[in-house]
Design an enzyme around this catalytic site. Structure first.
Site, PDB file in Angstrom:
ATOM      1  N   CYS A  29      -1.816 -18.784 -28.198  1.00 15.52           N
ATOM      2  CA  CYS A  29      -2.458 -19.471 -27.187  1.00 15.52           C
ATOM      3  C   CYS A  29      -2.121 -21.070 -26.917  1.00 15.52           C
ATOM      4  O   CYS A  29      -2.559 -21.768 -26.285  1.00 15.52           O
ATOM      5  CB  CYS A  29      -4.102 -19.483 -27.481  1.00 15.52           C
ATOM      6  SG  CYS A  29      -4.720 -17.728 -27.281  1.00 15.52           S
ATOM      7  N   HIS A  44      -9.180 -27.491 -25.645  1.00 15.08           N
ATOM      8  CA  HIS A  44      -8.795 -26.068 -25.635  1.00 15.08           C
ATOM      9  C   HIS A  44     -10.100 -25.437 -25.111  1.00 15.08           C
ATOM     10  O   HIS A  44     -10.139 -24.621 -24.358  1.00 15.08           O
ATOM     11  CB  HIS A  44      -8.357 -25.890 -26.956  1.00 15.08           C
ATOM     12  CG  HIS A  44      -7.812 -24.393 -27.202  1.00 15.08           C
ATOM     13  ND1 HIS A  44      -6.912 -23.985 -26.525  1.00 15.08           N
ATOM     14  CD2 HIS A  44      -8.271 -23.363 -27.971  1.00 15.08           C
ATOM     15  CE1 HIS A  44      -6.674 -22.660 -26.894  1.00 15.08           C
ATOM     16  NE2 HIS A  44      -7.336 -22.196 -27.660  1.00 15.08           N
ATOM     17  N   HIS A  70      -9.588 -18.161 -20.127  1.00 14.68           N
ATOM     18  CA  HIS A  70      -8.415 -18.436 -21.144  1.00 14.68           C
ATOM     19  C   HIS A  70      -7.446 -17.607 -20.693  1.00 14.68           C
ATOM     20  O   HIS A  70      -7.224 -16.466 -20.717  1.00 14.68           O
ATOM     21  CB  HIS A  70      -8.974 -18.095 -22.369  1.00 14.68           C
ATOM     22  CG  HIS A  70      -8.105 -18.542 -23.557  1.00 14.68           C
ATOM     23  ND1 HIS A  70      -6.842 -19.239 -23.362  1.00 14.68           N
ATOM     24  CD2 HIS A  70      -8.305 -18.649 -24.968  1.00 14.68           C
ATOM     25  CE1 HIS A  70      -6.397 -19.266 -24.441  1.00 14.68           C
ATOM     26  NE2 HIS A  70      -7.334 -19.099 -25.460  1.00 14.68           N
TER      27      HIS A  70
END
Lengths: 85, 728
Positions: B158, B291, B328
């Site tokens: 990620c 994040h 996400h």
């Protein structure tokens, strides 16, 4: 199935499903803590173990504190499997 | 004084809109992209929502005649890249494309895979996993835009696209190219949706980052790019500067393959380092695009990190996670959030965290409810991923004053350690020529077990062959370099990732359902898992990432490694490539040899690279000096300098490196002895082996110079290893 053979089966399931390379049934005492100390499993292992137990014994492992207490040791897993079968 | 790097274009495609502006306007309007899945059947997954890009037609995006080959990810990437590049054309020789991603053409591969019997593997149904590797998206974007001399693909779960942006930044600072498109792309697919669902990481409802009631993340998809160029170039052509990319910092926790280290020490360190790189005080930071996934562990970790890095200023800095709106987007997340961060600075609007009502940590400056309209001087975009690698990108508003920055001189790069293994055994410094000796197929796949045998069984649980080989070789190379783990990054070249393991995971889901997926398997399926596992095992605190690059993946990894040394983000990098035997890949790619046996093999090689001054400071022995790797253009000038003495120089080339051989034939190196590695069998990590062999050969003065040439379907490279001057 006798209590001893159920525990033996659970230990083999642990070794296979959690890829415990180099470990044998003899390394896993019935009361050995599985998480934290002892076998040092982590929460990924808990998820994997739940899938393996559900598949083998056709039962549901609750996704809560109760679920976590089932995974304390081979003894507690065996007790849970016995009551659910 | 280093010139600043300006953001002069942005592009984004997300569930919120098909442009950067549309996405940002939806964000400040509070829209959320989560809807019931339509791309595929959610089966028995616990979660049913995702932030899908709606109305994307591949045929509208792909160049004429290519729509049939384009993956969803390719189309997302090209749409965002075109928007970011704008109308201007850039000569291919001055242009670079750097892309981060994790899933590539997985959605398309799954359709083939799940269309047949689920109780057995038919390799032909997995052909897309091999024919459409992650770096193909980069190649397609570059080609559609007229070509790009520099092309890089980075996978670090990620944080992939943050690393891709950091690499592009390094190209501009070193003057490799003049214009860079850096970003990321990831389309939704079953693998990631079902994998995160099996981990219990998905919130069945729209996610609520930082809220006390948060219950996991919400997946999205998309692509985003930044157009980056040096400030003087942007000013000279009168381009609008949207913001400056003033600093970046990357590193790894070396803690656990999925769990963040709870104190947030790495996240804090990266924010501090990124501020330092930009020459900013913590009090000058006005906005943090966190994040903020919405998982318990990530958000708590990030909050602690902000307090550690910013002290009392943590209360004042505006913090939000826009993942609550666009979802996400995994490999695209850092790039998409970088675009959001640039627009937040440019427009003076700090987005809110949608769904956040009761912050777990009320002492942070969370933006709750509506976006805040306020001038923002600088902003950080933070990314963390499986495998423990994280990154912080630091942006400043377009009118920010120029600051003095320490000039990092372009430094010589030296090799201080090397290792390789394969059918020839383990490379030894005393006998580097054994890898040239012919070995005959079949190559029984024994490497996985032999590499694993050198590792602690408890800590290498769940390692597959590639993870075992990368860890084993990195450990040996670092030992030879007499180097500790601190500040060491790992760049592992790979061709295809874990194909067989991915196929098994998906077939099991198809056959038995998502509730029977193997949750502990999923984190090991991303291409960066091998480097992440090596980082955790060895405690390496530099960034750990994989570099997809076909049969020239080692070159692509070394190219990234040199960027990491140049930007000061690692004091040493273990770079190379590894390939483990994979039954599906073997069935698809094996060429029969004499007695009908397969030529497929396994192995790899890594070198430890450091700057010359870094190696000298710690008193390390330099085995070789490196120049390159240079991308080869068939019609261009051969980039490597001619050999100093042709009779003391060697060329190592794979017989399969045909386009590299063509470029070589017209160079002064054609006069040198050429040897193929005949002891490796067939696999895609051969040039990693060649790197280690080249370093060992010049270390022993068997040759003064060794040129390694390699090529994949899309790129050819040359890398020069030269004996180090002075007594050895």
């Amino acid at each position: 199935m006798s209590d001893a053979s159920l525990k033996s089966e659970i230990k083999r399931l642990l070794i296979e499903s959690l890829d415990l390379r180099g470990k044998s049934e003899a390394d896993i005492a019935d009361d050995l803590p599985l998480f934290g100390a002892g076998l040092k499993l982590d929460s990924l292992d808990a998820l994997q173990l739940a899938v393996a137990l559900e598949e083998r014994y056709g039962l549901e492992i609750p996704d809560d504190e109760g679920g976590r207490s089932i995974f304390a040791s081979v003894n507690t897993i065996a007790a849970y499997v016995s009551t659910k079968r | 004084m280093v010139e600043r790097v300006a953001v002069t274009g942005i592009g984004a495609v997300s569930a919120l809109g098909q442009s950067a502006n549309a996405t940002f306007e939806a964000i400040v309007a509070g829209e959320r992209g989560f809807r019931p899945l339509t791309l595929f059947d959610a089966l028995d997954a616990r979660a049913r929502l995702a932030a899908e890009v709606r109305g994307l037609e591949i045929a509208d995006v792909a160049p004429r005649g290519e729509a049939g080959h384009f993956s969803r990810t390719d189309a997302l990437a090209l749409a965002a890249a075109r928007e970011a590049l704008g109308a201007a054309t850039v000569p291919a020789s001055r242009f670079g494309v750097s892309l981060g991603g994790t899933s590539g053409a997985m959605l398309e591969a799954e359709r083939e895979l799940l269309a047949g019997p689920l109780d057995r593997i038919e390799p032909v149904r997995a052909a897309s996993l091999v024919s459409q590797p992650l770096d193909l998206t980069t190649q397609r974007v570059a080609r559609a835009l007229g070509g790009a001399r520099r092309r890089a693909t980075v996978c670090a779960a990620c944080s992939s696209s943050a690393l891709a942006i950091a690499e592009g930044l390094s190209w501009l600072e070193r003057g490799d190219v003049d214009v860079v498109l850096a970003g990321g792309a990831d389309g939704l697919c079953r693998l990631t949706f079902f994998g995160f669902d099996a981990l219990g990481a998905l919130d069945p409802a729209p996610c609520r980052p930082f809220d006390v009631s948060r219950h996991g993340l919400g997946l999205g998809e998309g692509a985003a790019f930044l157009r980056l160029e040096r400030e003087s170039d942007a000013r000279a052509r009168g381009a609008e500067i949207l913001a400056f990319l003033s600093g970046s910092a990357t590193g790894a926790e070396a803690h656990h393959i999925t769990h963040p280290e709870p104190s947030g020490a790495l996240a804090a360190e990266l924010l501090t380092r990124a501020l330092g790189a930009a020459g900013l005080e913590p009090s000058e930071l006005d906005y943090v695009n966190a994040h903020g996934t919405g998982t318990q562990q990530n958000d708590a970790m990030e909050g602690r990190a902000l307090h550690t890095a910013l002290g009392l200023h943590a209360k004042r800095v505006l913090v939000s996670s826009t993942k609550a709106q666009h979802g996400h987007t995994l490999g695209a997340a850092a790039a998409l959030e970088a675009v959001v961060t640039v627009l937040a600075l440019a427009r003076g609007q700090a987005p809110a965290t949608a769904g956040l009502e009761r912050p777990e940590d009320a002492t942070l400056g969370h933006v709750i409810g509506a976006a805040r309209r306020v001038p923002l001087r600088s902003a950080a975009s933070c990314s963390f991923g499986f495998g423990g690698t994280g990154a912080v990108l630091l942006f400043e508003r377009a009118d920010a004053p120029a600051r003095e920055r320490a000039l990092t001189p372009r430094e010589r790069v030296v090799v201080t350690g090397f290792s390789a293994c394969g059918p020839f055994g383990e490379l030894t410094p005393e006998d580097p020529e054994r890898a040239f000796e012919p070995r005959r197929a079949p190559f029984v796949p024994t490497l996985e077990s032999s590499a694993l045998a050198t590792l602690d069984p408890e800590r290498s649980r769940r390692f597959d062959g590639t993870a075992a080989v990368v860890t084993h070789l990195a450990e040996r190379a670092l030992r030879r370099a007499e180097l500790g783990a601190s500040g060491v990054a790992v760049a592992a070249g790979t061709a295809f990732g874990a194909v067989e393991r991915t196929v098994r995971f998906m077939l099991r889901v198809g056959e038995r359902g998502v509730r029977r997926a193997n949750p502990a398997e999923f984190p090991h399926l991303v291409a960066s898992a091998a480097s992440g596992n090596a980082s955790v095992y060895l405690g390496l605190s530099g960034a750990a990432f994989s570099v997809p690059g076909g049969a020239a993946a080692a070159e692509a990894a070394l190219s990234a490694a040199i960027a990491w040394l140049a930007n000061g983000d690692a004091r040493a990098v273990v770079a190379g490539a590894a390939a483990a035997f994979d039954a599906v890949i073997a069935a698809l790619l094996a060429e029969p040899v004499a007695d009908g046996a397969s030529d497929r093999s396994e192995g790899g090689g890594f070198i430890v690279v450091e700057t010359d001054s870094g190696a000298r400071t710690r008193g390390a022995r330099a085995h070789a000096e490196i120049e390159g790797p240079w991308p080869l253009e068939l019609d261009g000038v051969f980039p490597a300098p001619p050999p100093r003495r042709a009779e003391r120089a060697l060329v190592i080339a794979s017989p399969r490196a045909r386009s590299a051989a063509a470029a070589l034939a017209s160079s002064a190196w054609a006069a040198c002895e050429l040897r193929p590695l005949r002891g490796t069998g067939a696999h895609e990590a051969e040039s990693g082996v060649a790197f280690a062999v080249a370093a060992a050969l010049v270390a022993r003065r068997m040759f003064e110079e060794v040129l390694v040439v390699a090529s994949s379907a899309h790129a050819a490279w040359a890398t020069l290893f030269r004996a180090v001057e002075g007594p050895s």
